[in-house]
Design a protein around this motif. Sequence first.
Motif, PDB file in Angstrom:
ATOM      1  N   ILE A 128      56.389  64.563 -12.099  1.00  0.00           N
ATOM      2  CA  ILE A 128      56.652  65.463 -10.978  1.00  0.00           C
ATOM      3  C   ILE A 128      57.036  64.677  -9.725  1.00  0.00           C
ATOM      4  N   GLY A 129      56.395  63.555  -9.491  1.00  0.00           N
ATOM      5  CA  GLY A 129      56.734  62.738  -8.318  1.00  0.00           C
ATOM      6  C   GLY A 129      58.173  62.251  -8.360  1.00  0.00           C
ATOM      7  N   GLY A 130      58.618  61.798  -9.519  1.00  0.00           N
ATOM      8  CA  GLY A 130      60.005  61.348  -9.669  1.00  0.00           C
ATOM      9  C   GLY A 130      60.996  62.481  -9.513  1.00  0.00           C
ATOM     10  N   ARG A 140      54.341  66.709  -3.159  1.00  0.00           N
ATOM     11  CA  ARG A 140      53.379  67.730  -3.579  1.00  0.00           C
ATOM     12  C   ARG A 140      53.943  69.142  -3.621  1.00  0.00           C
ATOM     13  N   SER A 141      55.249  69.294  -3.559  1.00  0.00           N
ATOM     14  CA  SER A 141      55.840  70.632  -3.678  1.00  0.00           C
ATOM     15  C   SER A 141      56.257  70.928  -5.118  1.00  0.00           C
ATOM     16  N   GLY A 142      56.410  69.913  -5.930  1.00  0.00           N
ATOM     17  CA  GLY A 142      56.910  70.084  -7.284  1.00  0.00           C
ATOM     18  C   GLY A 142      55.992  70.878  -8.187  1.00  0.00           C
ATOM     19  N   LEU A 144      53.925  73.319  -7.405  1.00  0.00           N
ATOM     20  CA  LEU A 144      54.023  74.742  -7.087  1.00  0.00           C
ATOM     21  C   LEU A 144      55.316  75.340  -7.631  1.00  0.00           C
ATOM     22  N   VAL A 145      56.426  74.651  -7.402  1.00  0.00           N
ATOM     23  CA  VAL A 145      57.723  75.151  -7.858  1.00  0.00           C
ATOM     24  C   VAL A 145      57.795  75.149  -9.382  1.00  0.00           C
ATOM     25  N   LEU A 146      57.238  74.127 -10.025  1.00  0.00           N
ATOM     26  CA  LEU A 146      57.202  74.097 -11.485  1.00  0.00           C
ATOM     27  C   LEU A 146      56.385  75.258 -12.037  1.00  0.00           C
ATOM     28  N   GLY A 147      55.279  75.581 -11.385  1.00  0.00           N
ATOM     29  CA  GLY A 147      54.473  76.719 -11.812  1.00  0.00           C
ATOM     30  C   GLY A 147      55.252  78.027 -11.746  1.00  0.00           C
ATOM     31  N   LEU A 148      56.041  78.207 -10.675  1.00  0.00           N
ATOM     32  CA  LEU A 148      56.882  79.404 -10.556  1.00  0.00           C
ATOM     33  C   LEU A 148      57.936  79.439 -11.659  1.00  0.00           C
TER      34      LEU A 148
END
Length: 160
Positions: A128-130, A140-142, A144-148
């Motif tokens: 997610i960091g990459g 730290r936004s990835g 949340l967006v991945l969950g959506l």
Amino acid sequence: MTTRRLETRIHPDDRIDPDKAGPQAMRHVTVNVAESPIAWLASRGMLTQGQLHAGERLRADYERAGLAARVTMRWDAAPPAKGRGGARASDASLARIDAHRRFHAAIDHVGPGLADICWRVVCAGEGIGGAEKALGWPARSGKLVLGLALDRLARFYGMG
């Protein structure tokens, strides 16, 4: 789940500096190369079971469709048929075509803003960091967006 396959690697932040003389400190880390990033998130309670299953199904469609880049030549082509009709599509190639259609339909359903992180983390196996860095997103936004994106995938596959 998959079985554990552990490998010891040099940490990506520890690169050899040719300008420095003498021994350089390098950290070796042990990673499970059989575990996907979404399985790692799910094992720590950051994804629901529906999100995990939807992501694993997308990854299975991606791999079954053969969309990953090839390094070598394909040797599994079917020989031509001996009859007048020529070569007929085998069940394997029909399954590959179906997986290809399902993958693209799922990515279209997720949408253009969410498909990028979904492809990078689920299919390409990127952390997610990459993925956040590559997409130019804040830290730290990835997650949340991945969950959506995984919620939309679960709805597409009829899991949520």
